[in-house]
Write a protein that holds these residues in place. Structure first.
Motif, PDB file in Angstrom:
ATOM      1  N   GLU A 149       0.832  -1.192   0.000  1.00 12.31           N
ATOM      2  CA  GLU A 149       0.000   0.000   0.000  1.00 12.31           C
ATOM      3  C   GLU A 149       0.876   1.255   0.000  1.00 12.31           C
ATOM      4  O   GLU A 149       1.906   1.319   0.662  1.00 12.31           O
ATOM      5  N   SER A 150       0.432   2.251  -0.749  1.00 11.68           N
ATOM      6  CA  SER A 150       1.123   3.532  -0.809  1.00 11.68           C
ATOM      7  C   SER A 150       1.157   4.185   0.569  1.00 11.68           C
ATOM      8  O   SER A 150       0.237   4.023   1.367  1.00 11.68           O
ATOM      9  N   ARG A 151       2.196   4.942   0.834  1.00  7.77           N
ATOM     10  CA  ARG A 151       2.256   5.742   2.054  1.00  7.77           C
ATOM     11  C   ARG A 151       1.279   6.927   1.978  1.00  7.77           C
ATOM     12  O   ARG A 151       0.949   7.508   2.996  1.00  7.77           O
ATOM     13  N   TYR A 152       0.876   7.266   0.766  1.00  5.11           N
ATOM     14  CA  TYR A 152       0.139   8.510   0.546  1.00  5.11           C
ATOM     15  C   TYR A 152      -1.315   8.304   0.136  1.00  5.11           C
ATOM     16  O   TYR A 152      -2.067   9.273   0.065  1.00  5.11           O
ATOM     17  N   SER A 153      -1.705   7.072  -0.150  1.00  5.36           N
ATOM     18  CA  SER A 153      -3.078   6.787  -0.561  1.00  5.36           C
ATOM     19  C   SER A 153      -3.373   5.315  -0.277  1.00  5.36           C
ATOM     20  O   SER A 153      -2.528   4.600   0.269  1.00  5.36           O
ATOM     21  N   ASN A 154      -4.528   4.863  -0.675  1.00  2.00           N
ATOM     22  CA  ASN A 154      -4.888   3.452  -0.494  1.00  2.00           C
ATOM     23  C   ASN A 154      -4.555   2.613  -1.718  1.00  2.00           C
ATOM     24  O   ASN A 154      -4.974   1.462  -1.803  1.00  2.00           O
ATOM     25  N   LYS A 155      -3.817   3.174  -2.660  1.00  2.00           N
ATOM     26  CA  LYS A 155      -3.478   2.456  -3.886  1.00  2.00           C
ATOM     27  C   LYS A 155      -2.381   1.426  -3.637  1.00  2.00           C
ATOM     28  O   LYS A 155      -1.534   1.589  -2.762  1.00  2.00           O
ATOM     29  N   ALA A 156      -2.402   0.389  -4.452  1.00  2.00           N
ATOM     30  CA  ALA A 156      -1.322  -0.596  -4.444  1.00  2.00           C
ATOM     31  C   ALA A 156      -0.178  -0.058  -5.302  1.00  2.00           C
ATOM     32  O   ALA A 156      -0.406   0.431  -6.410  1.00  2.00           O
ATOM     33  N   VAL A 157       1.024  -0.121  -4.773  1.00  2.00           N
ATOM     34  CA  VAL A 157       2.194   0.401  -5.477  1.00  2.00           C
ATOM     35  C   VAL A 157       3.383  -0.533  -5.275  1.00  2.00           C
ATOM     36  O   VAL A 157       3.380  -1.389  -4.397  1.00  2.00           O
ATOM     37  N   ASP A 158       4.398  -0.345  -6.088  1.00  4.67           N
ATOM     38  CA  ASP A 158       5.720  -0.897  -5.828  1.00  4.67           C
ATOM     39  C   ASP A 158       6.483   0.214  -5.112  1.00  4.67           C
ATOM     40  O   ASP A 158       6.324   1.392  -5.442  1.00  4.67           O
ATOM     41  N   TRP A 159       7.290  -0.149  -4.139  1.00  2.30           N
ATOM     42  CA  TRP A 159       8.065   0.872  -3.445  1.00  2.30           C
ATOM     43  C   TRP A 159       9.495   0.405  -3.214  1.00  2.30           C
ATOM     44  O   TRP A 159       9.780  -0.782  -3.220  1.00  2.30           O
ATOM     45  N   MET A 160      10.353   1.392  -3.028  1.00  2.84           N
ATOM     46  CA  MET A 160      11.759   1.123  -2.751  1.00  2.84           C
ATOM     47  C   MET A 160      12.165   1.994  -1.565  1.00  2.84           C
ATOM     48  O   MET A 160      11.810   3.170  -1.500  1.00  2.84           O
ATOM     49  N   LEU A 161      12.890   1.395  -0.636  1.00  2.31           N
ATOM     50  CA  LEU A 161      13.300   2.079   0.579  1.00  2.31           C
ATOM     51  C   LEU A 161      14.747   1.743   0.901  1.00  2.31           C
ATOM     52  O   LEU A 161      15.129   0.567   0.888  1.00  2.31           O
ATOM     53  N   ALA A 162      15.506   2.776   1.184  1.00  5.73           N
ATOM     54  CA  ALA A 162      16.878   2.601   1.658  1.00  5.73           C
ATOM     55  C   ALA A 162      17.090   3.546   2.831  1.00  5.73           C
ATOM     56  O   ALA A 162      16.718   4.719   2.759  1.00  5.73           O
ATOM     57  N   TYR A 192      13.034   7.092  -0.116  1.00  4.80           N
ATOM     58  CA  TYR A 192      11.830   6.313  -0.395  1.00  4.80           C
ATOM     59  C   TYR A 192      11.211   6.785  -1.697  1.00  4.80           C
ATOM     60  O   TYR A 192      11.104   7.988  -1.949  1.00  4.80           O
ATOM     61  N   ALA A 193      10.800   5.821  -2.503  1.00  3.06           N
ATOM     62  CA  ALA A 193      10.110   6.139  -3.760  1.00  3.06           C
ATOM     63  C   ALA A 193       9.050   5.077  -3.999  1.00  3.06           C
ATOM     64  O   ALA A 193       9.196   3.929  -3.578  1.00  3.06           O
ATOM     65  N   GLU A 194       7.991   5.469  -4.691  1.00  5.24           N
ATOM     66  CA  GLU A 194       6.944   4.508  -5.020  1.00  5.24           C
ATOM     67  C   GLU A 194       6.340   4.847  -6.373  1.00  5.24           C
ATOM     68  O   GLU A 194       6.397   5.988  -6.819  1.00  5.24           O
ATOM     69  N   ALA A 195       5.762   3.819  -6.998  1.00  6.59           N
ATOM     70  CA  ALA A 195       5.109   3.996  -8.305  1.00  6.59           C
ATOM     71  C   ALA A 195       4.119   2.862  -8.504  1.00  6.59           C
ATOM     72  O   ALA A 195       4.325   1.749  -8.019  1.00  6.59           O
ATOM     73  N   GLU A 196       3.068   3.171  -9.236  1.00  6.14           N
ATOM     74  CA  GLU A 196       2.115   2.126  -9.594  1.00  6.14           C
ATOM     75  C   GLU A 196       2.723   1.273 -10.706  1.00  6.14           C
ATOM     76  O   GLU A 196       3.338   1.786 -11.630  1.00  6.14           O
ATOM     77  N   ASN A 197       2.545  -0.034 -10.584  1.00  9.84           N
ATOM     78  CA  ASN A 197       3.032  -0.952 -11.615  1.00  9.84           C
ATOM     79  C   ASN A 197       1.995  -0.988 -12.739  1.00  9.84           C
ATOM     80  O   ASN A 197       0.857  -1.395 -12.517  1.00  9.84           O
ATOM     81  N   PRO A 198       2.385  -0.577 -13.947  1.00  9.15           N
ATOM     82  CA  PRO A 198       1.427  -0.476 -15.054  1.00  9.15           C
ATOM     83  C   PRO A 198       1.097  -1.807 -15.734  1.00  9.15           C
ATOM     84  O   PRO A 198       0.329  -1.825 -16.690  1.00  9.15           O
ATOM     85  N   THR A 199       1.635  -2.916 -15.245  1.00 12.69           N
ATOM     86  CA  THR A 199       1.474  -4.183 -15.970  1.00 12.69           C
ATOM     87  C   THR A 199       0.400  -5.085 -15.382  1.00 12.69           C
ATOM     88  O   THR A 199       0.399  -6.285 -15.641  1.00 12.69           O
TER      89      THR A 199
END
Length: 92
Positions: free
Chosen positions: A14-27, A44-51
């Motif tokens: 789940e996104s940190r900013y909404s209820n959407k499902a996302v891929d995220w990366m954290l270091a 931290y970065a996140e994006a919706e997977n378009p596939t």
């Protein structure tokens, strides 16, 4: 000096900013001054997977966002004055 290992998580959730499902990366990058740990910086970065395949209910490419998120992590590090080439990044 030996490079400090930094674990980089790449996951879906789940996104940190909404209820959407996302891929995220954290270091979480430790910052050292004169060999002494003084702080940790979160990248931290996140994006919706378009596939997403609606019919099949799965992602056609589970790593579709990897390079985009990795680039965002490097951009954030640069903005914060962190040289990631000084670290050993371990992608999980």
């Amino acid at each position: 000096m030996e490079k400090v290992k930094v674990r980089v998580e790449y996951k879906a959730g789940e996104s940190r900013y909404s209820n959407k499902a996302v891929d995220w990366m954290l270091a979480v990058v430790p910052i050292y001054e004169d060999g002494v740990h003084v702080d940790d910086v979160e990248l931290y970065a996140e994006a919706e997977n378009p596939t997403w395949d609606e019919d099949g209910g799965y992602y056609e490419d589970e790593r579709a966002t990897f390079e985009e998120l990795k680039a965002e992590i490097f951009d954030q590090a640069e903005e914060k004055g962190i040289d990631l080439s000084q670290y050993e990044l371990i992608y999980e």
